[in-house]
Design an enzyme around this catalytic site. Structure first.
Site, PDB file in Angstrom:
ATOM      1  N   GLY A 174       0.839  -1.189   0.000  1.00 18.77           N
ATOM      2  CA  GLY A 174       0.000   0.000   0.000  1.00 18.77           C
ATOM      3  C   GLY A 174       0.875   1.240   0.000  1.00 18.77           C
ATOM      4  N   TYR A 175       0.247   2.378  -0.175  1.00 12.77           N
ATOM      5  CA  TYR A 175       0.976   3.628  -0.316  1.00 12.77           C
ATOM      6  C   TYR A 175       0.564   4.638   0.748  1.00 12.77           C
ATOM      7  CZ  TYR A 175       2.803   1.644  -4.476  1.00 12.77           C
ATOM      8  OH  TYR A 175       3.472   0.806  -5.323  1.00 12.77           O
TER       9      TYR A 175
END
Length: 155
Positions: free
Chosen positions: A28-29
């Protein structure tokens, strides 16, 4: 900080599938700003925090910093991520003196299969396996940070 130099390709068939062991990835970011991305990742039994700088115009090179952390340390950071978690299997395949990383995506990116090869210089040559298709280096649609926000299934 290291420079990452890589080329990215679509994969055109399944003949690569028995050439290496697949490892499950979840990522994820925390930031997907074009100037910098901050990624959290679990790859098999390891966790990673990665910061990447802006790519050159041709998409070949960017600064990259990565720190290995335990899965226990990295897991809580997923709750801070932007919407759109990437799940994929990565298979590392040795071709000549280079390692190709083939990513088979799942979820909303199901059906997308990409291969990357890291290079020591932008002009370095490498053997091209038969299963590589169109080169998509520099096409921002194929960046994982873009796929997290704009899944392949919505194109």
């Amino acid at each position: 900080m290291n420079k990452e130099i890589e080329r990215k390709f679509l994969v055109k068939d399944d003949s690569w599938k028995n050439l290496g062991e697949a490892v499950h990835y979840k990522q994820g970011y925390l930031s997907n700003d074009p100037e910098r991305t901050v990624r959290v990742r679990i790859a098999g039994e390891k966790g990673f925090l990665t910061v990447k700088g802006k790519s050159t115009n041709d998409g070949l090179t960017r600064l990259e910093w990565e720190k290995e952390l335990s899965v226990e340390e990295i897991s809580p950071l997923f709750s801070l991520c932007l919407p759109g978690i990437i799940e994929k299997n990565r298979t590392k395949i040795q071709i000549g003196s280079h390692t190709f990383e083939v990513d088979e995506f799942f979820g909303q990116n199901d059906g997308l299969i990409l291969a990357e090869v890291e290079l020591r210089s932008e002009s370095e040559s490498f053997e091209i396996p038969d299963w590589l298709g169109e080169e998509v280096t520099g096409d921002k649609r194929y960046y994982n940070s873009y796929l997290a926000q704009h899944p392949f299934s919505t194109w």
